[in-house]
Design a protein around this motif. Structure first.
Motif, PDB file in Angstrom:
ATOM      1  N   GLY A 161       3.935  59.195  50.971  1.00 41.56           N
ATOM      2  CA  GLY A 161       4.749  59.427  49.790  1.00 41.56           C
ATOM      3  C   GLY A 161       5.653  60.632  49.943  1.00 41.56           C
ATOM      4  N   CYS A 162       6.491  60.827  48.922  1.00 42.49           N
ATOM      5  CA  CYS A 162       7.448  61.926  49.013  1.00 42.49           C
ATOM      6  C   CYS A 162       7.875  62.349  47.626  1.00 42.49           C
ATOM      7  CB  CYS A 162       8.659  61.446  49.816  1.00 42.49           C
ATOM      8  SG  CYS A 162       9.863  62.751  50.028  1.00 42.49           S
ATOM      9  N   ASP A 163       7.961  63.676  47.436  1.00 47.77           N
ATOM     10  CA  ASP A 163       8.423  64.211  46.148  1.00 47.77           C
ATOM     11  C   ASP A 163       9.824  64.798  46.253  1.00 47.77           C
ATOM     12  OD1 ASP A 163       5.935  63.600  45.156  1.00 47.77           O
ATOM     13  OD2 ASP A 163       5.133  65.635  45.384  1.00 47.77           O
ATOM     14  N   LYS A 164      10.528  64.538  47.362  1.00 53.31           N
ATOM     15  CA  LYS A 164      11.784  65.250  47.587  1.00 53.31           C
ATOM     16  C   LYS A 164      12.975  64.583  46.883  1.00 53.31           C
ATOM     17  CE  LYS A 164      10.727  68.431  50.977  1.00 53.31           C
ATOM     18  NZ  LYS A 164       9.284  68.403  50.789  1.00 53.31           N
ATOM     19  N   PHE A 165      12.945  63.276  46.725  1.00 51.51           N
ATOM     20  CA  PHE A 165      14.017  62.555  46.033  1.00 51.51           C
ATOM     21  C   PHE A 165      15.412  62.858  46.581  1.00 51.51           C
ATOM     22  CE2 PHE A 165      10.472  62.200  43.126  1.00 51.51           C
ATOM     23  CZ  PHE A 165      10.565  60.879  42.713  1.00 51.51           C
ATOM     24  N   CYS A 166      15.587  62.690  47.880  1.00 49.97           N
ATOM     25  CA  CYS A 166      16.942  62.704  48.419  1.00 49.97           C
ATOM     26  C   CYS A 166      17.680  61.557  47.733  1.00 49.97           C
ATOM     27  CB  CYS A 166      16.929  62.491  49.934  1.00 49.97           C
ATOM     28  SG  CYS A 166      15.984  63.764  50.793  1.00 49.97           S
ATOM     29  N   THR A 167      18.944  61.778  47.401  1.00 49.19           N
ATOM     30  CA  THR A 167      19.621  60.836  46.500  1.00 49.19           C
ATOM     31  C   THR A 167      19.886  59.462  47.111  1.00 49.19           C
ATOM     32  OG1 THR A 167      21.647  61.851  47.254  1.00 49.19           O
ATOM     33  CG2 THR A 167      20.791  62.601  45.134  1.00 49.19           C
ATOM     34  N   PHE A 168      19.756  59.349  48.456  1.00 46.73           N
ATOM     35  CA  PHE A 168      20.042  58.064  49.116  1.00 46.73           C
ATOM     36  C   PHE A 168      18.781  57.234  49.347  1.00 46.73           C
ATOM     37  CE2 PHE A 168      19.639  61.527  52.222  1.00 46.73           C
ATOM     38  CZ  PHE A 168      18.553  61.084  52.969  1.00 46.73           C
ATOM     39  N   CYS A 169      17.605  57.795  49.096  1.00 40.61           N
ATOM     40  CA  CYS A 169      16.386  57.272  49.714  1.00 40.61           C
ATOM     41  C   CYS A 169      15.440  56.570  48.732  1.00 40.61           C
ATOM     42  CB  CYS A 169      15.664  58.437  50.386  1.00 40.61           C
ATOM     43  SG  CYS A 169      14.195  57.931  51.283  1.00 40.61           S
ATOM     44  N   VAL A 170      14.887  55.439  49.178  1.00 36.01           N
ATOM     45  CA  VAL A 170      13.968  54.665  48.322  1.00 36.01           C
ATOM     46  C   VAL A 170      12.505  55.111  48.432  1.00 36.01           C
ATOM     47  CG1 VAL A 170      15.299  52.505  48.232  1.00 36.01           C
ATOM     48  CG2 VAL A 170      13.727  52.917  50.149  1.00 36.01           C
ATOM     49  N   VAL A 171      12.204  55.925  49.442  1.00 35.67           N
ATOM     50  CA  VAL A 171      10.788  56.221  49.729  1.00 35.67           C
ATOM     51  C   VAL A 171      10.009  56.755  48.515  1.00 35.67           C
ATOM     52  CG1 VAL A 171       9.257  57.723  51.085  1.00 35.67           C
ATOM     53  CG2 VAL A 171      11.032  56.398  52.225  1.00 35.67           C
ATOM     54  N   PRO A 172      10.552  57.715  47.755  1.00 36.96           N
ATOM     55  CA  PRO A 172       9.753  58.212  46.619  1.00 36.96           C
ATOM     56  C   PRO A 172       9.410  57.108  45.620  1.00 36.96           C
ATOM     57  CG  PRO A 172      11.560  59.711  47.089  1.00 36.96           C
ATOM     58  CD  PRO A 172      11.809  58.473  47.912  1.00 36.96           C
ATOM     59  N   TYR A 173      10.241  56.051  45.575  1.00 37.48           N
ATOM     60  CA  TYR A 173       9.989  54.951  44.634  1.00 37.48           C
ATOM     61  C   TYR A 173       9.035  53.918  45.219  1.00 37.48           C
ATOM     62  CZ  TYR A 173      14.287  57.169  43.075  1.00 37.48           C
ATOM     63  OH  TYR A 173      15.220  58.094  42.713  1.00 37.48           O
ATOM     64  N   GLY A 205       3.484  60.673  58.508  1.00 34.98           N
ATOM     65  CA  GLY A 205       3.689  60.878  57.078  1.00 34.98           C
ATOM     66  C   GLY A 205       5.168  60.723  56.811  1.00 34.98           C
ATOM     67  N   GLN A 206       5.532  60.230  55.613  1.00 36.12           N
ATOM     68  CA  GLN A 206       6.957  60.167  55.281  1.00 36.12           C
ATOM     69  C   GLN A 206       7.537  61.564  55.338  1.00 36.12           C
ATOM     70  OE1 GLN A 206       5.154  57.871  53.310  1.00 36.12           O
ATOM     71  NE2 GLN A 206       6.231  56.124  54.161  1.00 36.12           N
ATOM     72  N   ASN A 207       6.671  62.507  55.081  1.00 38.71           N
ATOM     73  CA  ASN A 207       7.074  63.903  55.032  1.00 38.71           C
ATOM     74  C   ASN A 207       5.907  64.686  55.618  1.00 38.71           C
ATOM     75  OD1 ASN A 207       8.533  66.081  54.168  1.00 38.71           O
ATOM     76  ND2 ASN A 207       9.001  65.038  52.245  1.00 38.71           N
ATOM     77  N   VAL A 208       5.631  64.444  56.888  1.00 38.27           N
ATOM     78  CA  VAL A 208       4.323  64.810  57.446  1.00 38.27           C
ATOM     79  C   VAL A 208       4.042  66.321  57.400  1.00 38.27           C
ATOM     80  CG1 VAL A 208       5.072  64.950  59.871  1.00 38.27           C
ATOM     81  CG2 VAL A 208       2.723  64.293  59.356  1.00 38.27           C
ATOM     82  N   SER A 244       9.269  64.873  60.007  1.00 39.39           N
ATOM     83  CA  SER A 244       9.244  66.188  59.361  1.00 39.39           C
ATOM     84  C   SER A 244      10.478  66.413  58.521  1.00 39.39           C
ATOM     85  CB  SER A 244       9.261  67.279  60.420  1.00 39.39           C
ATOM     86  OG  SER A 244       8.257  67.051  61.310  1.00 39.39           O
ATOM     87  N   HIS A 245      10.328  67.266  57.535  1.00 41.73           N
ATOM     88  CA  HIS A 245      11.481  67.703  56.748  1.00 41.73           C
ATOM     89  C   HIS A 245      11.775  69.158  57.126  1.00 41.73           C
ATOM     90  CE1 HIS A 245      14.052  68.724  53.394  1.00 41.73           C
ATOM     91  NE2 HIS A 245      14.093  67.436  53.081  1.00 41.73           N
ATOM     92  N   PRO A 246      13.054  69.488  57.372  1.00 44.10           N
ATOM     93  CA  PRO A 246      13.369  70.863  57.810  1.00 44.10           C
ATOM     94  C   PRO A 246      12.821  71.932  56.860  1.00 44.10           C
ATOM     95  CG  PRO A 246      15.305  69.456  57.985  1.00 44.10           C
ATOM     96  CD  PRO A 246      14.236  68.630  57.331  1.00 44.10           C
ATOM     97  N   ASN A 283      20.859  66.136  47.886  1.00 42.49           N
ATOM     98  CA  ASN A 283      19.658  66.824  47.384  1.00 42.49           C
ATOM     99  C   ASN A 283      18.652  67.083  48.509  1.00 42.49           C
ATOM    100  OD1 ASN A 283      17.964  67.984  45.449  1.00 42.49           O
ATOM    101  ND2 ASN A 283      16.835  66.062  45.151  1.00 42.49           N
ATOM    102  N   ARG A 284      19.184  67.495  49.690  1.00 45.64           N
ATOM    103  CA  ARG A 284      18.302  67.704  50.835  1.00 45.64           C
ATOM    104  C   ARG A 284      17.505  69.008  50.735  1.00 45.64           C
ATOM    105  NH1 ARG A 284      15.985  64.437  54.232  1.00 45.64           N
ATOM    106  NH2 ARG A 284      16.133  65.906  55.940  1.00 45.64           N
ATOM    107  N   ARG A 285      17.947  69.919  49.925  1.00 50.13           N
ATOM    108  CA  ARG A 285      17.242  71.193  49.728  1.00 50.13           C
ATOM    109  C   ARG A 285      17.212  72.053  50.983  1.00 50.13           C
ATOM    110  NH1 ARG A 285      12.442  69.628  45.838  1.00 50.13           N
ATOM    111  NH2 ARG A 285      13.206  67.654  45.062  1.00 50.13           N
TER     112      ARG A 285
HETATM  113 FE1  SF4 Z   1      11.660  61.940  51.111  1.00 46.52          FE
HETATM  114 FE2  SF4 Z   1      12.692  61.841  53.587  1.00 46.52          FE
HETATM  115 FE3  SF4 Z   1      13.396  60.007  51.770  1.00 46.52          FE
HETATM  116 FE4  SF4 Z   1      14.238  62.533  51.516  1.00 46.52          FE
HETATM  117  S1  SF4 Z   1      14.739  61.101  53.199  1.00 46.52           S
HETATM  118  S2  SF4 Z   1      13.375  61.262  49.872  1.00 46.52           S
HETATM  119  S3  SF4 Z   1      12.493  63.682  52.297  1.00 46.52           S
HETATM  120  S4  SF4 Z   1      11.353  60.316  52.624  1.00 46.52           S
END
Ligand code: SF4
Ligand code: SAM
Length: 455
Positions: A161-173, A205-208, A244-246, A283-285
């Motif tokens: 899972g992921c709590d980052k919510f990058c604006t392009f990405c479906v993973v958090p959903y 991990g999606q965000n290991v 990984s996320h930077p 929203n990459r943070r």
């Molecule tokens: Fe999460 Fe990576 Fe998708 Fe961003 S790109 S929402 S960090 S899984």
């Protein structure tokens, strides 16, 4: 009675891990893996929703599965068809509409309930079984111990899972909120994988590196601590982790790269864009300077660290200057390999409804230019390996008779002449040749023998 289970896996390594665990769940019920869908009792498509192309593939595959299911029925048999993974999670209703013959639709968080779902599908009158819930109970607590032979190099999911919510990405959903497995469970699974023959484990991990698992000392461990503990598992010779996320690269993880010899000097660290304006819109943070700084610190800790990344071109509003900034960052950092994609609008994500979408023709041009640069860097990196002696972990037979293929520390595929009993060994190989996507070499002992004979 034995039953045949066919699983087709799309997308990321986490799906590969999930498919292996689905086999583990069904094995006690008499299901054995089948190499093809034809004649199978249970067919599972474990799907990926990350880009439109990946999702569409599923519907075209389902066309063929439908014919096989009908053929089976004409012979008086039964084929249960299930769609799993992120397309199932995101488009359950759409699947029901476009492919009403599908018996089961279930998301990535509920496959521990698969035996029950299959039983319900077999007992039911074809109305379909749907489970795309995010259950309160973590599925890992309900999965049996790994039964599937892992091979020399195994995947182990530690975070989901992921709590980052990058604006392009479906993973958090599709995968839900971040969840880290307790450290004791991860270590126990690593021990089992090693006992079953694994020499290398890739932590998934999606965000290991957002990993924060509950530890036995009552605190929480980050990924750096977990890697140190795994390095103590006897027989585990190589450790990797992805993705990984930077922003989540912390001091402890950098220190692990410095101190843990089993941790391989190769890191997939997606940056997505070289433009701060685009990174903010995504929203990459993290900014490009954060990325530069992190890479600098990692390289200080482990001088030979090779890097990989993900890039998106044609994100809404990306100007030519933004794209040039991405090319500049690539030139500055230097990547051993990378993945690059055209931005694909995903339903339900904020970027999909942005007004300044980039025309397809520009995306195509930008992708071609970026990929040419990345391939040039990859070829140069592979070429720089020629003449070096590298420890190669042999994984399987190569394409030619008498050949094995393994991985260098930098994750390059390496081909060398070797007998099959060396699968699972880490062997010094002198690299003789570099191709764009692989290396060729000779085992050093073999080189020494040949040279002795020649002398
Ligand atoms: Fe999460 Fe990576 Fe998708 Fe961003 S790109 S929402 S960090 S899984
Ligand atoms: N968590 C990882 C991260 O933050 O970098 C990425 C996980 S995602 C499964 C893998 C890659 O797919 C991303 O890094 C991104 O480059 C790409 N991707 C995700 N959504 C995309 C989209 N809508 N269009 C194109 N590429 C996308």
């Amino acid at each position: 009675m034995q039953k045949r289970l066919f699983i087709r896996t799309y997308g990321c390594q986490m799906n590969v891990y999930d498919s292996a665990r689905m086999v583990d769940v069904m094995t006690p019920l008499g299901y054995i893996p089948a190499a093809q869908a034809e004649g199978a009792d249970l067919v599972i498509l474990n799907t990926c929703h990350i880009r439109e192309k990946a999702a569409e593939k599923v519907y075209s595959e389902l066309g063929g599965i439908r014919r096989l299911k009908r053929a089976r029925e004409r012979q008086g048999g039964r084929m249960v068809v299930a769609v799993a993974g992120c397309v199932a999670q995101a488009e359950g209703e759409e699947i029901r509409r476009r492919a009403p013959f599908v018996d089961i639709v279930f998301g990535p968080q509920s496959y521990h309930r698969l035996p029950d779902m299959v039983a319900r599908a077999l007992a039911g009158a074809g109305e379909g079984v749907f489970d795309t819930s995010f259950p309160a109970e973590p599925k890992f607590d309900y999965l049996p111990e790994n039964l599937t032979a892992p091979g020399v190099s195994a995947f182990l999911t530690v975070q989901e899972g992921c709590d980052k919510f990058c604006t392009f990405c479906v993973v958090p959903y599709t995968r839900g909120t971040e969840y880290s497995r307790p450290t004791a469970d991860v270590i126990a699974e690593a021990r089992r994988l090693v006992l079953a023959g694994a020499r290398e484990i890739t932590l998934l991990g999606q965000n290991v590196n957002a990993y924060h698992g509950e530890a036995q000392d009552a605190g929480e461990w980050g990924l750096g601590m977990l890697i140190r503990a795994l390095a103590e598992v006897p027989g585990l010779e190589r450790i990797r982790y992805t993705t990984s996320h930077p922003r989540d690269v912390d001091d402890a993880l950098i220190a692990a790269h410095r101190d843990v010899p089993q941790l391989m000097p190769f890191l997939h660290l997606p940056v997505q864009s070289g433009s701060d304006r685009v990174l903010a819109a995504m929203n990459r943070r993290h900014r490009t300077d954060d990325y530069r700084r992190t890479v600098g610190r990692l390289r200080e800790a482990r001088a030979d660290l090779a890097l990989s990344s993900d890039f998106i071109v044609g994100y809404p509003g990306e100007s030519d200057d933004d794209f040039r900034a991405t090319l500049d960052l690539v030139r500055e950092i230097g990547f051993a390999q990378a993945f690059s994609f055209k931005y694909s609008p995903r339903p339900g994500t904020p970027a999909a409804v942005a007004e300044d979408q980039i025309p397809e023709s520009i995306k195509v041009e930008r992708l071609a230019e970026l990929q040419a640069l990345l391939q040039q860097q990859q070829r140069a990196f592979n070429q720089s390996c020629v003449g070096q002696i590298m420890p190669v972990l042999f994984e399987k037979p190569g394409r030619h008779p008498g050949q094995l293929v393994g991985r260098s520390p930098y994750l390059q595929a390496v081909h060398a002449d070797a007998s099959p009993d060396r699968i699972g060994e880490i062997v010094p190989v002198r690299i003789d040749a570099a191709a764009p996507n692989s290396l060729g070499g000779s085992i050093v002992a073999a080189v020494a023998e040949t040279e002795e004979r020649a002398a």
